[in-house]
Design a protein around this motif. Structure first.
Motif, PDB file in Angstrom:
ATOM      1  N   LYS A   1       0.733  -1.212  -0.247  1.00 50.71           N
ATOM      2  CA  LYS A   1      -0.286  -0.113  -0.150  1.00 50.71           C
ATOM      3  C   LYS A   1       0.689   1.145   0.099  1.00 50.71           C
ATOM      4  O   LYS A   1       0.806   2.113  -0.876  1.00 50.71           O
ATOM      5  CB  LYS A   1      -1.092  -0.056   1.100  1.00 50.71           C
ATOM      6  CG  LYS A   1      -1.497  -1.351   1.103  1.00 50.71           C
ATOM      7  CD  LYS A   1      -2.511  -1.186   2.735  1.00 50.71           C
ATOM      8  CE  LYS A   1      -1.706  -0.943   3.863  1.00 50.71           C
ATOM      9  NZ  LYS A   1      -1.220  -2.184   4.475  1.00 50.71           N
ATOM     10  N   SER A   2       1.260   0.795   1.468  1.00 50.71           N
ATOM     11  CA  SER A   2       2.420   2.230   1.172  1.00 50.71           C
ATOM     12  C   SER A   2       3.317   2.598  -0.754  1.00 50.71           C
ATOM     13  O   SER A   2       3.092   3.684  -1.201  1.00 50.71           O
ATOM     14  CB  SER A   2       3.802   2.443   2.236  1.00 50.71           C
ATOM     15  OG  SER A   2       2.802   1.989   3.493  1.00 50.71           O
ATOM     16  N   THR A   3       4.252   1.962  -1.115  1.00 46.30           N
ATOM     17  CA  THR A   3       4.948   2.083  -2.012  1.00 46.30           C
ATOM     18  C   THR A   3       4.061   2.215  -2.726  1.00 46.30           C
ATOM     19  O   THR A   3       4.485   3.037  -3.383  1.00 46.30           O
ATOM     20  CB  THR A   3       5.189   0.334  -2.347  1.00 46.30           C
ATOM     21  OG1 THR A   3       6.351   0.111  -0.871  1.00 46.30           O
ATOM     22  CG2 THR A   3       6.140   0.300  -3.067  1.00 46.30           C
TER      23      THR A   3
ATOM     24  N   MET B   1      -2.231  10.490   1.584  1.00 47.07           N
ATOM     25  CA  MET B   1      -2.148   9.864   3.564  1.00 47.07           C
ATOM     26  C   MET B   1      -1.768   8.608   3.657  1.00 47.07           C
ATOM     27  O   MET B   1      -2.616   7.941   3.480  1.00 47.07           O
ATOM     28  CB  MET B   1      -3.464  10.292   4.207  1.00 47.07           C
ATOM     29  CG  MET B   1      -4.026  11.722   3.762  1.00 47.07           C
ATOM     30  SD  MET B   1      -5.299  12.467   4.351  1.00 47.07           S
ATOM     31  CE  MET B   1      -5.256  14.105   4.754  1.00 47.07           C
ATOM     32  N   ASP B   2      -1.300   8.972   4.728  1.00 48.50           N
ATOM     33  CA  ASP B   2      -0.292   7.046   5.002  1.00 48.50           C
ATOM     34  C   ASP B   2      -0.644   6.978   6.041  1.00 48.50           C
ATOM     35  O   ASP B   2      -0.061   7.251   7.428  1.00 48.50           O
ATOM     36  CB  ASP B   2       0.893   7.546   4.628  1.00 48.50           C
ATOM     37  CG  ASP B   2       1.890   5.731   4.211  1.00 48.50           C
ATOM     38  OD1 ASP B   2       1.032   4.309   4.783  1.00 48.50           O
ATOM     39  OD2 ASP B   2       2.412   5.258   3.873  1.00 48.50           O
ATOM     40  N   GLU B   3      -1.809   6.427   6.540  1.00 48.95           N
ATOM     41  CA  GLU B   3      -2.092   5.983   7.972  1.00 48.95           C
ATOM     42  C   GLU B   3      -2.181   7.406   8.892  1.00 48.95           C
ATOM     43  O   GLU B   3      -1.433   7.083   9.487  1.00 48.95           O
ATOM     44  CB  GLU B   3      -1.495   5.392   8.245  1.00 48.95           C
ATOM     45  CG  GLU B   3      -1.364   3.301   7.450  1.00 48.95           C
ATOM     46  CD  GLU B   3      -0.541   1.995   8.359  1.00 48.95           C
ATOM     47  OE1 GLU B   3      -0.432   2.763   9.664  1.00 48.95           O
ATOM     48  OE2 GLU B   3       0.628   1.325   8.169  1.00 48.95           O
ATOM     49  N   PRO B   4      -2.606   8.919   8.135  1.00 48.15           N
ATOM     50  CA  PRO B   4      -2.526   9.691   9.217  1.00 48.15           C
ATOM     51  C   PRO B   4      -2.552   9.830  10.919  1.00 48.15           C
ATOM     52  O   PRO B   4      -2.877  10.904  11.421  1.00 48.15           O
ATOM     53  CB  PRO B   4      -3.586  10.685   8.286  1.00 48.15           C
ATOM     54  CG  PRO B   4      -4.698   9.800   7.677  1.00 48.15           C
ATOM     55  CD  PRO B   4      -4.220   8.477   7.623  1.00 48.15           C
TER      56      PRO B   4
HETATM   57 MG   LIG Z   1       2.492   1.276   4.850  1.00 46.78          MG
END
Ligand SMILES: [Mg+2]
Ligand SMILES: Nc1ncnc2c1ncn2[C@@H]1O[C@H](COP(=O)(O)OP(=O)(O)OP(=O)(O)O)[C@@H](O)[C@H]1O
Ligand SMILES: Nc1ncnc2c1ncn2[C@@H]1O[C@H](COP(=O)(O)OP(=O)(O)OP(=O)(O)O)[C@@H](O)[C@H]1O
Ligand SMILES: [Mg+2]
Ligand SMILES: O=P([O-])([O-])[O-]
Lengths: 286, 291, 315, 224, 250, 224, 250
Positions: free
Chosen positions: E42-44, E170-173
């Protein structure tokens, strides 16, 4: 079982006192030394002592040359070592990641930090004194000491930069900042406290060093204060060493007095460093 | 923009390169001089001869007496500093109030900040006379008092680094042990110290390395007489002292006397390099264990 | 002193580098210190690398004046010549090499030259380790030896005089260019025996015990003789009495500051040598020195004799 | 097995129990009707209490599952389906005991002919069959079986549609059966409702398994 | 039509193939949630949208990402400009150790904006948008680190808004925030939808449910299912999605 | 307001809409009945489609709420209550359109007297009143209002109980009304069911607000 | 009847009054969950049960805690013995950097137990109880740090079980674990209920719901409500509890 428990409890209690004793031991020894020094030397410190040139007669001798030499060394070393050290630290931490070169640099610096100062003296003797014909001048001394403290500054810079969380660097990149903008505006200001602490400690180390200066031949009777980096010089530790080596009692007193001055400088610098470190750690809580 | 960034990177890289140059410089200086030295003196003699008299007509180039002197002072220093330093580390970590720990640590670290020439003064002017008052055979220059003072100097190195290592152990481990009903003593020596072993070993190695390379204390207080002895009461000479001794004079460049200090230097370098490498390796190997 | 002249002197600038013998160092240091008071802007630095080291630098032209506790050697003259450097040797003072022990040492009453040789010759290394090996009645205790560093003229002189060959001795003793270290060592070590310049003994009389030396020849006084002003001056303290020199470079005398300094040196060495514990020159010797220096200056400085003379007088 | 799976399986098992309870109740009320057995009728009414408390329990289970396990997707659909199936079943129980009450209330026995005429027994049979089928469908998570009941419901609807007509005809022939005819009317209406409820259950099962909503709109389509 | 389009994306860390042929389109003014087990990429993927992976050693990608019609990995595209267009908010609040004001206008100052008035205006506007203005308007000169975690995160959002991006990543904000701050952030995100397109990575399925219009479920580097959020959570099409949302992974 | 509150409020509002829809439908079917207005009846049947799709929507809303917001405590109870209220209301809609269908199906107009005799209009009125009351109770979260409907339901039950008897009597007097009587019978049964549904709704409202389960067991107690 | 009783507990860190007159009883063989917003005092209260707060500067308490009939803050009670009776499992798995075996028997060895056979027996029994035996039985001599996070946490539970406590305290034991490991731990906790009384602090309300019999809700140092878990989650009595479980705090 309960017997074992009881013995454990006794051991626990006993260690508490042993530990306290050991901890205080270091401090007590330091205190004894300081008191001894103070008793021996404090009476000798006056304006004349601070402002006199060296002399063969203990009562006439002063630390002017050495003190000014120390200041010179401090400034020259700072000028040489700080920019290079910080730059190298930044490079290693922010640019040269993971490459084999970086790996080499890393191992190299960790080793440099562990090389005895006297070996730096040998380096300085050969490169600066002999090959570059700088003689036993301030600049030769400063260059030698700069190399000596470079690893300290680099390591401190890296450590300080390391404490800057990756997250705020990412934030900066995420805002569209370039790498250098990020370093300049975010990383360095955030790491400044740590870097400054490291620099102060490194320089305080430099002004306490004796051995490499002896090796590059800086022990001499220099009855004047240096006026240019090419001049011969003396520094406080050298002066102290010189006086210690002299058998007359008067010189031992002089040495003690000079030690008080040197320690005062060292302690003040360390104190500033500790203060900065605490303040910096307190201020920045990520 | 791009070029500016490149230029900056290049400049920073150059600064980093200076450190490599320093190492190369050191190796080059030591090797070149040592090379000519070993052209004249067989390495076997260097390593096996038990006399070191390179400055005299009757020349012997056995490094052993200098190595012995170095190791003797180092041994005394570490023997003295290790138990105290370690005890301090454990005490501060496990027993002391946080406030006490916070004040005492910088004070202890001051011990390491004192210039070594000052320690030399103490060794010669305070410790030796003090020891002589109850050790009759003690010479004015001796490895005992130099070693002890050096020990005092390296106490904070051991205590601080070891305490850092202990401190780096997650608090949860300590709590786990308490939670099992262990006393603080048990917690310290069964859990914390073993867990921090690598850090503690590193601290000791660094302390040894520091002691081996230490110059002024031994130069001032241990004497200048190369001698293959384990007797801590008599004058000896360490590798560093020898270099200082020669440096105080001015031996002609290119002469074998001049080269001896580089031969001694490279010996010292090998010692400390080995120790530093070992500690670096240990540190790297165990670094990420608790992250 | 008239203040005008003083100002003139205090305005004189210059930089003089001196290095060499640690034996001569105290005298030169004292001269430089006094000189500095009158000529604060002529900056005189004095190193103590030992006679050999001093000549080395001297021959490379790195220094102006070399202190020496022995005459220059042929090889050193050679290398000076190579660099087009001539010199003049001036006697600064006389020295009696002193053999000393710790005051707590109760057994040594005197030493003969033969005994000294037995102790110091290269063959003694690792063998003569105890006092009773020298004289059986002396205690069965270790002997701790201290001596001047091998780069020093003192060492050269001592080995020449005692062992018979310059630079030849055993190596297992505490050797230091810095005689203070030796004083320190001997004064704190009951089993010590050492030698160094008389001045260092003079300054530390209370911590050391001087040993009379018997050269076992009758022509210069009988039995063991202690070094003293008389015995050195009248050469009865044999074979350890010697002259001390300063060598001035032909390149350097071209400079006024060096000339002023050397002249000042020659004018004041008498009092200062005494003060630091050496035996001063006789007035005759001094005059001769001055003369030779004047000629030397004349030869190399391209300055007329009368202005040189003026210069000398103005001191 | 994760805790939610355990819970889900348990819920299913309980629901099947509820089905069984209902099948028992309906078949007993059928018997009571057939034999004009007033005691059996009373038993049916007693079972109704069981059904009611079981309904409460299942509702509570669903509620807890929703509150404590936050089911999603198929799990959530199951819980929702069970909630609805549960109230449908309870209604069926209501109806069954309603019929039983008629048996008790009507002081005589019903006339065989009028029962015949009103097709009460075929309706009962069909209802029971449908109940078995939806239970099966639920247990086996088989939407094929579930779909069968739509067809069968049509049969009930048919009877219901013609009920007034045929009962009117019957009463015109046998005016003495007038009161009984009203009872029959009520029973037919009730059984038709049972069919509807079961159809709803089938829809819920399909929703649960296939995530398709069959109710209302696409009805015609599905019925084909 | 689509503000963001990813076509045939493959990504690698060294030899580790972490994104496998991903195709996905995002409409303007929607909130898209990425969910999936840890390490699924996901983050990638998210970080590819503003090329935050550029600096990672060994990272390599195939396929194209088109934002507002431009392929962002195109040579002509300057990554600094791209990041102005595509803002990012991170897992942990990461304000700079500067004042609140400096934080907000950072994106402008690094682009050389010096006009005090303009900076003030933009700072106020962004802080208002991030529903933080009232809380900090009197302490703009105070250190941003003195704010609470939730405020810090809103400050980071304000900072991202200040450069007027069109997309916010937004990455797990909210994952490091307490429930109350989390609720505030969620509310804010919902409000921002009107002006921005938002892509959010979250581990909190309820959160994805609450705020997103569409949800993409990733598994082992693959995009398994991408649909309206309520469908993903109540009647996903794919078994893997179902197992994931019902917590039956193992 | 937190997202879940917004959602919850929205759900409530939608439910109130559903109530209104139903009230409209029931009152229209009453009118149609009163005026034998077949067109109006058709309108009622059309509204039924609205109700059905609204029911689906509400169900879907509840499902989403459960899936996405994980409601707990009062929120959870609301969602569960709405789920049930929703299907109860839909059933009421079903019934209303069932009555409308009768109006259409019966080719003549119903006889005024038999309607009078069967107390259809009072039943309708009571049902509407009850519907309004539960809607009120739901909107105001007032369990007092909710409790009122239990009493009113008793009235419906009464009529229902006597229905067969009074209709039988009526038909005996007016045999020509036989078919109509069956229709009346069916309508009474349906309206009685409406009352039941509303009672269920009232119970759900109480459960939602007070977290008390009234269904089944404590019924008698509560009815007091 | 009650295995644990807290009567009129007040606790302070310095002047910070963090627990306010708390009374609570716990029955044997139940799982009790403590929930409440961050900082409400859950951990502090939990840690009082085995006096883990003893070493904290400035900590002070009033009231009594009675475990199996004994007031644990009594002078006669040795804290080491108390902790044998009341085991503890922490938020993050914290195995000692020793072998798996050494970890499990640590509590026994520090009490001087040396009998190899007995240690082996107990290790096996505890590991079985912690449902870890099958996974580690062949690697008992390996370092515990080589285990996965979830395994480590089960190891920590096994370690706590080895000394046969009657109560096990757990402070957010699964909060650092992935969902799969969390599920395993929850299962394990449910199993342990048969032999032990368990008190667990958790932020995860679903978790509290899934595993606990009773739930205590704390708010600002007060015990607001303590009831059966399903009641707390579906029909709490207290408004604060309701607001908390429905996420309406702020
Ligand atoms: Mg991640
Ligand atoms: N900098 C990196 N270098 C090498 N591999 C990486 C790097 N970052 C991530 N990975 C790997 O790529 C894969 C995907 O990682 P990514 O961070 O995108 O996952 P994620 O879905 O965001 O997980 P999480 O939910 O844990 O944040 C993982 O297998 C991870 O190990
Ligand atoms: N060692 C300590 N020293 C001083 N205050 C503390 C200490 N530990 C906790 N506190 C304070 O006590 C209060 C209660 O803390 P506690 O850790 O018990 O809360 P908690 O409910 O467990 O919170 P969390 O859910 O965040 O773990 C908090 O206000 C906290 O700041
Ligand atoms: Mg806590
Ligand atoms: O220093 P020396 O005089 O002995 O050469």
């Amino acid at each position: 079982m309960s017997n074992a428990t009881r013995i454990n409890r006794i051991k626990d209690r006993a260690f508490k006192y042993i530990g306290l004793f050991c901890t205080l031991f270091g401090i007590i020894v330091l205190a004894i030394f300081l008191i001894d020094i103070l008793i021996k030397g404090i009476g000798r410190i006056d304006w004349a002592f601070l402002s006199s040139l060296p002399s063969r007669i203990p009562e006439r001798a002063g630390i002017l040359t050495a003190f000014v030499g120390t200041i010179w060394i401090l400034i020259l070393t700072a000028i040489i070592a700080i920019p290079i050290g910080i730059s190298a630290g930044i490079y290693l931490e922010e640019y040269g990641k993971k490459s084999r070169m970086a790996n080499l640099l890393e191992i190299n610096i960790s080793n440099l930090a562990g090389i005895p100062s006297i070996i730096y003296g040998l380096l300085g003797l050969e490169i600066f004194v002999r090959i570059m014909h700088l003689g036993n001048s301030l600049i030769a001394g400063a260059l030698t000491l700069s190399l000596l403290i470079l690893p300290i500054i680099i390591v401190a810079t890296r450590e300080a930069i390391k404490t800057v969380p990756k997250s705020i660097k990412e934030a900066s990149f995420g805002m569209g900042a370039t790498k250098w903008q990020t370093i300049r505006q975010i990383t360095l200001p955030a790491a400044a406290g740590g870097i400054l602490t490291g620099i102060i400690l490194a320089i305080s180390r430099a002004i306490g060093e004796t051995a490499p200066l002896i090796v590059i031949g800086a022990l001499a009777y220099v009855p004047f204060t240096p006026e240019s980096p090419m001049d011969e010089f003396s520094v406080l530790p050298m002066q102290i060493f010189n006086w210690i080596s002299r058998p007359q009692k008067g010189f031992a007193i002089n040495a003690a007095a000079a030690i008080i001055i040197l320690l005062a400088i060292t302690f003040v610098m360390n104190g500033i460093a500790v203060y900065l470190r605490n303040r910096w750690q307190k201020k920045i809580r990520w | 923009m791009k070029t500016k960034e490149k230029v900056i990177e290049f400049g920073l890289g150059l600064s980093a390169l200076i450190t490599i140059l320093t190492t190369v410089g050191i190796l080059w200086v030591l090797l070149v001089e040592a090379f000519s030295f070993f052209g004249k003196v067989s390495i076997i003699d260097f390593l096996t001869d038990t006399q070191w008299t390179p400055l005299f007509d009757e020349k012997h180039f056995g490094i052993l007496p200098l190595v012995a002197g170095t190791l003797l002072t180092t041994f005394i220093a570490v023997l003295f500093a290790l138990p105290i330093g370690l005890t301090i580390a454990v005490y501060l970590n496990e027993y002391a109030y946080p406030g006490f720990r916070k004040t005492i640590k910088p004070i202890l670290e001051l011990l390491a900040a004192v210039p070594t020439v000052v320690y030399g003064f103490f060794a010669l002017q305070v410790v030796t006379p003090f020891l002589q008052s109850f050790i009759p055979g003690l010479a004015g220059f001796n490895s005992l008092s130099a070693g002890l003072v050096m020990g005092i100097m390296i106490i904070p190195l051991i205590s601080s680094l070891s305490e850092d290592a202990l401190y780096a152990i997650p608090k949860s481990l300590k709590e786990a042990s308490y939670g099992m009903g262990a006393t603080r003593f048990q917690t310290a020596f069964k859990v914390m110290v073993p867990a921090a072993t690598s850090g503690i070993v590193v601290s000791v190695i660094l302390a040894i390395s520091r002691a081996i390379g230490e110059t002024m204390i031994v130069a001032i207080a241990a004497g200048q007489q190369p001698r293959l002895t384990a007797n801590p009461l008599v004058p000896i000479e360490t590798i560093t002292t020898y270099i200082v001794q020669v440096s105080l004079g001015d031996v002609p460049q290119g002469s074998i006397e001049y080269q001896t200090i580089f031969a001694a230097g490279i010996t010292l370098f090998i010692f400390t390099f080995t120790l530093n490498s070992v500690s670096y390796w240990i540190k790297k190997k165990f670094q990420e264990k608790y992250e | 002193l008239d203040s005008n002249r003083f100002d003139e002197k205090s305005d004189k600038r210059g930089k003089i580098k001196i290095d060499g013998s640690s034996t001569v160092f105290p005298i030169t240091e004292a001269v430089a210190e006094e000189f500095n008071k009158i000529y604060p802007r002529i900056r005189v630095s004095v190193g103590l690398s030992g006679t050999g080291g001093g000549f080395k630098k001297f021959s490379r032209g790195e220094i102006d004046i070399s202190n020496a506790s022995r005459p220059i050697k042929d090889t050193e003259i050679e290398s000076s010549k190579k660099n087009n450097i001539d010199f003049v040797d001036l006697i600064a003072a006389y020295d009696g090499l002193s053999v000393v022990v710790n005051p707590k040492n109760t057994w040594v009453d005197y030493l003969t030259v033969a005994e000294l040789k037995k102790i110091w010759e290269p063959e003694a290394q690792g063998k003569i380790m105890r006092w009773n090996q020298i004289r059986p009645e002396w205690p069965d205790e270790e002997i701790h030896l201290y001596g001047a560093g091998v780069e020093s003229g003192t060492y050269d002189y001592f080995t020449e005089a005692i062992v018979g060959k310059s630079h030849s001795s055993r190596g297992d003793f505490t050797a230091s260019e810095d005689d203070n270290v030796l004083v320190q060592g001997i004064s704190t070590d009951k089993l010590a025996l050492g030698f160094f310049g008389f001045a260092y003994f003079e300054e530390n009389r209370d911590k050391l015990k001087l040993v009379p030396i018997d050269d076992e020849t009758e022509d210069n006084g009988q039995g063991p003789i202690l070094p003293s002003v008389e015995t050195v001056m009248n050469k009865t303290y044999a074979p350890l009495a010697r002259p001390l020199f300063i060598y001035v470079s032909s390149e350097s005398v071209k400079r006024e500051d060096v000339r002023i300094f050397v002249n000042y040196y020659l004018d004041n060495t008498k009092t200062l040598a005494r003060e630091v514990g050496y035996i001063a020159l006789t007035p005759k010797d001094t005059e001769e020195d001055k003369k030779r220096f004047f000629d030397f200056c004349l030869k190399y400085s391209n300055i007329k004799a009368d202005s040189l003379e003026n210069e000398r007088k103005s001191n | 097995m994760s805790p939610i799976e355990t819970q889900i399986n348990q819920l299913k098992a309980e629901t099947v129990k509820m089905f069984n309870l209902l099948i028992r109740q309906v078949s007993k009320s059928q018997e009571a009707m057939l034999d004009f057995d007033k005691d059996l009728s009373r038993e049916v009414i007693v079972i109704e209490d069981h059904v009611n408390s079981f309904e409460l329990k299942l509702d509570r289970d669903c509620e807890n599952l929703l509150a404590l396990y936050n089911p999603l997707a198929i799990d959530l659909r199951l819980v929702l389906a069970v909630l609805k199936i549960n109230s449908n079943l309870e209604r069926i129980g209501d109806i069954a005991s309603g019929i039983a009450k008629f048996v008790i209330r009507y002081d005589k026995n019903f006339d065989e002919r009028i029962i015949e005429r009103a097709s009460i027994m075929p309706m009962f049979k069909t209802c029971l069959l449908m109940l078995h089928e939806v239970k099966d469908a639920f247990e086996k998570e088989d939407t094929q079986i579930s779909r069968k009941v739509f067809k069968q419901d049509e049969f009930l609807d048919e009877i219901n549609k013609n009920a007034i007509k045929s009962l009117t005809e019957h009463v015109q022939k046998h005016p003495e059966d007038l009161e009984q005819a009203f009872y029959m009317m009520a029973i037919i209406l009730k059984l038709e409702r049972v069919g509807d409820q079961i159809k709803n259950i089938a829809e819920e099962i399909i929703f649960y398994i296939e995530a398709k909503v069959l109710k209302h709109t696409p009805k015609k389509q599905e019925k084909k | 039509m689509h503000i963001l389009e990813a076509n045939g994306i493959n990504a690698y860390y060294g030899t580790n193939h972490v994104l496998k042929n991903i195709n996905l389109q995002i409409k303007p003014h929607t909130i898209t949630a990425f969910i999936g087990p840890s390490g699924c990429g996901k983050s990638t993927f998210l970080r590819m949208f503003n090329r935050m992976n550029d600096y990672i050693d060994g990272f390599r990608k195939e396929g194209e990402i088109i934002i507002e019609g431009n392929e962002i990995y195109n040579k002509q595209v300057r990554v600094e400009d791209l990041r102005k267009q595509v803002g990012m908010v991170f897992q942990k609040p990461n304000p700079f150790p500067k004042t609140i004001f400096e934080n907000v206008v950072y994106g402008l100052t690094i682009r050389g904006e010096k006009d005090k008035k303009k900076l003030n205006e933009i700072a106020e506007r962004s802080l208002r948008q991030a529903v933080l203005w009232d809380e900090v308007k009197d302490s703009l000169k105070k250190s941003a680190l003195a704010l609470s975690g939730g405020q810090q995160q809103r400050l980071c959002i304000a900072r991202a808004l200040a450069v007027e991006p069109s997309i916010i990543l937004m990455d797990e904000p909210a994952s490091s925030l307490d429930p109350i701050s989390t609720a505030k952030i969620e509310e804010l995100i919902l409000q921002l939808k009107e002006k921005y397109s938002i892509v959010i990575v979250t581990h909190n399925m309820q959160q994805a449910g609450r705020i997103s219009d569409n949800t993409a479920f990733f598994y082992m580097g693959e995009l398994i299912e991408y649909d309206e959020t309520s469908i993903i959570f109540t009647s996903p099409k794919h078994d893997k999605t179902q197992s994931y949302v019902t917590g039956r992974f193992g």
